[in-house]
Write a protein that holds these residues in place. Structure first.
Motif, PDB file in Angstrom:
ATOM      1  N   SER A 174      88.900  71.994  61.365  1.00  9.63           N
ATOM      2  CA  SER A 174      89.416  72.684  60.191  1.00  9.63           C
ATOM      3  C   SER A 174      88.518  73.839  59.760  1.00  9.63           C
ATOM      4  O   SER A 174      88.997  74.916  59.422  1.00  9.63           O
ATOM      5  CB  SER A 174      89.583  71.700  59.031  1.00  9.63           C
ATOM      6  N   VAL A 175      87.206  73.638  59.760  1.00 12.36           N
ATOM      7  CA  VAL A 175      86.283  74.693  59.336  1.00 12.36           C
ATOM      8  C   VAL A 175      86.374  75.881  60.288  1.00 12.36           C
ATOM      9  O   VAL A 175      86.431  77.038  59.855  1.00 12.36           O
ATOM     10  CB  VAL A 175      84.840  74.159  59.269  1.00 12.36           C
ATOM     11  N   GLU A 176      86.404  75.607  61.587  1.00  9.99           N
ATOM     12  CA  GLU A 176      86.499  76.682  62.569  1.00  9.99           C
ATOM     13  C   GLU A 176      87.803  77.460  62.406  1.00  9.99           C
ATOM     14  O   GLU A 176      87.835  78.689  62.542  1.00  9.99           O
ATOM     15  CB  GLU A 176      86.405  76.112  63.983  1.00  9.99           C
ATOM     16  N   GLU A 177      88.887  76.766  62.100  1.00 13.95           N
ATOM     17  CA  GLU A 177      90.166  77.434  61.899  1.00 13.95           C
ATOM     18  C   GLU A 177      90.113  78.398  60.709  1.00 13.95           C
ATOM     19  O   GLU A 177      90.669  79.487  60.754  1.00 13.95           O
ATOM     20  CB  GLU A 177      91.279  76.407  61.691  1.00 13.95           C
ATOM     21  N   VAL A 178      89.440  77.982  59.643  1.00 18.48           N
ATOM     22  CA  VAL A 178      89.283  78.849  58.473  1.00 18.48           C
ATOM     23  C   VAL A 178      88.492  80.093  58.843  1.00 18.48           C
ATOM     24  O   VAL A 178      88.859  81.212  58.478  1.00 18.48           O
ATOM     25  CB  VAL A 178      88.600  78.098  57.313  1.00 18.48           C
ATOM     26  N   TYR A 179      87.381  79.900  59.584  1.00 20.46           N
ATOM     27  CA  TYR A 179      86.590  81.055  60.032  1.00 20.46           C
ATOM     28  C   TYR A 179      87.459  82.029  60.823  1.00 20.46           C
ATOM     29  O   TYR A 179      87.384  83.249  60.624  1.00 20.46           O
ATOM     30  CB  TYR A 179      85.435  80.594  60.922  1.00 20.46           C
ATOM     31  N   GLN A 180      88.247  81.482  61.746  1.00 17.13           N
ATOM     32  CA  GLN A 180      89.065  82.329  62.612  1.00 17.13           C
ATOM     33  C   GLN A 180      90.129  83.086  61.815  1.00 17.13           C
ATOM     34  O   GLN A 180      90.408  84.257  62.085  1.00 17.13           O
ATOM     35  CB  GLN A 180      89.732  81.478  63.703  1.00 17.13           C
ATOM     36  N   ASP A 181      90.727  82.427  60.821  1.00 21.05           N
ATOM     37  CA  ASP A 181      91.728  83.096  59.984  1.00 21.05           C
ATOM     38  C   ASP A 181      91.120  84.277  59.235  1.00 21.05           C
ATOM     39  O   ASP A 181      91.714  85.358  59.152  1.00 21.05           O
ATOM     40  CB  ASP A 181      92.343  82.113  58.987  1.00 21.05           C
ATOM     41  N   TYR A 182      89.931  84.055  58.665  1.00 22.06           N
ATOM     42  CA  TYR A 182      89.244  85.150  57.966  1.00 22.06           C
ATOM     43  C   TYR A 182      88.944  86.298  58.933  1.00 22.06           C
ATOM     44  O   TYR A 182      89.175  87.466  58.607  1.00 22.06           O
ATOM     45  CB  TYR A 182      87.944  84.653  57.341  1.00 22.06           C
ATOM     46  N   TYR A 183      88.430  85.960  60.095  1.00 22.98           N
ATOM     47  CA  TYR A 183      88.062  86.981  61.078  1.00 22.98           C
ATOM     48  C   TYR A 183      89.276  87.807  61.488  1.00 22.98           C
ATOM     49  O   TYR A 183      89.228  89.048  61.542  1.00 22.98           O
ATOM     50  CB  TYR A 183      87.442  86.322  62.315  1.00 22.98           C
ATOM     51  N   ARG A 184      90.391  87.144  61.752  1.00 24.37           N
ATOM     52  CA  ARG A 184      91.583  87.840  62.226  1.00 24.37           C
ATOM     53  C   ARG A 184      92.186  88.716  61.124  1.00 24.37           C
ATOM     54  O   ARG A 184      92.670  89.821  61.392  1.00 24.37           O
ATOM     55  CB  ARG A 184      92.605  86.822  62.741  1.00 24.37           C
ATOM     56  N   THR A 185      92.158  88.232  59.881  1.00 20.69           N
ATOM     57  CA  THR A 185      92.666  89.039  58.773  1.00 20.69           C
ATOM     58  C   THR A 185      91.818  90.298  58.594  1.00 20.69           C
ATOM     59  O   THR A 185      92.342  91.403  58.415  1.00 20.69           O
ATOM     60  CB  THR A 185      92.669  88.222  57.464  1.00 20.69           C
TER      61      THR A 185
END
Length: 257
Positions: A84-95
């Motif tokens: 879950s934490v990694e997914e949040v990081y990736q969402d921020y990065y992609r946005t």
């Protein structure tokens, strides 16, 4: 530009068959990454020519380019670790990456030229994002009036003109009352900008310009489900910074003249 964004931007060009093709692809992305155009045509019970025309309506050269984009986007989403934490990081990065690469010149022009500016959030977090938009832009003498409740929106729609601008902030872009309001905005030719989750959604399709956050529902220990929407505030800040750059360019051009 993501496929969802291409669909939103060109939605008026799509007929019933095109929308059916897109719905099938969205529901079967993994399988469609491996399909040929003939196999996809068979699954959708339509001709390969119809599929080819669908991809061309999205301003793509054909099915080959569409499939390459689909594979890349699916691989990007599928490559995120089951964490879950990694997914949040990736969402921020992609946005952040998408906003950094996005050409917002027309959006900046719309804000600069608007006689009156309005912003409307469809929920509590969206209202907070609307206030953040207002806070940033007031420093450059652009005052956004935040709209609360349907009565205020209806009142603005009675008086707003083509010289004004309405920004709507939503998550899924599907709230019925908000969609109805944006239909009225479009009917009156009032310029509009949407900020929504990156998806094929009616509010984005109704607006003149679109900005997107990239987020998904995250399950924590298979019990708690939450949607990461902090990207709203990053996106708004990046838009403001790009707007300042736009103002600087206008100043340079006026100096040269």
């Amino acid at each position: 530009m993501k496929l969802e964004e291409l669909v939103n931007n060109n939605y008026d060009k799509l007929n019933e068959n095109d929308r059916y093709i897109w719905k099938y692809i969205c529901n079967n992305k993994r399988e469609c990454c491996r399909m040929s155009i003939d196999e996809l045509a068979k699954e959708c019970n339509i001709s390969r020519t119809t599929i080819s025309r669908f991809t061309q309506k999205l301003s793509l050269e054909g099915f080959g380019e569409f499939k390459v984009r689909l594979k890349l986007e699916f691989a990007e989403n599928d490559n995120i670790k089951d964490n879950s934490v990694e997914e949040v990081y990736q969402d921020y990065y992609r946005t952040i990456k998408d906003m950094k690469d996005k050409d917002v010149l027309e959006i900046c022009r719309m804000i600069y030229r608007a006689k009156h500016l309005f912003v409307y959030g469809t929920g509590n977090v969206q209202n907070a994002a609307a206030n953040e938009l207002k806070r940033h832009f007031i420093s450059v003498n652009k005052f956004f009036v935040t709209l609360h409740g349907e009565a205020e929106i209806d009142m603005v729609l009675d008086t707003a003109t083509e010289e004004d601008l309405i920004v709507i902030i939503s998550l899924y872009g599907e709230k019925k009352s908000a969609v109805e309001h944006m239909k009225k905005v479009k009917a009156k030719n009032i310029p509009s900008i949407s900020i929504t989750k990156l998806s094929d959604n009616p509010i984005a399709r109704l607006c003149d310009q679109n900005l997107y956050i990239i987020t998904k529902q995250i399950k924590i220990k298979d019990v708690v489900t939450c949607e990461n929407v902090g990207q709203y505030f990053i996106l708004i800040e990046m838009l403001f910074l790009k707007y300042i750059t736009y103002l600087g360019q206008l100043k340079e051009e006026s100096t040269i003249l």
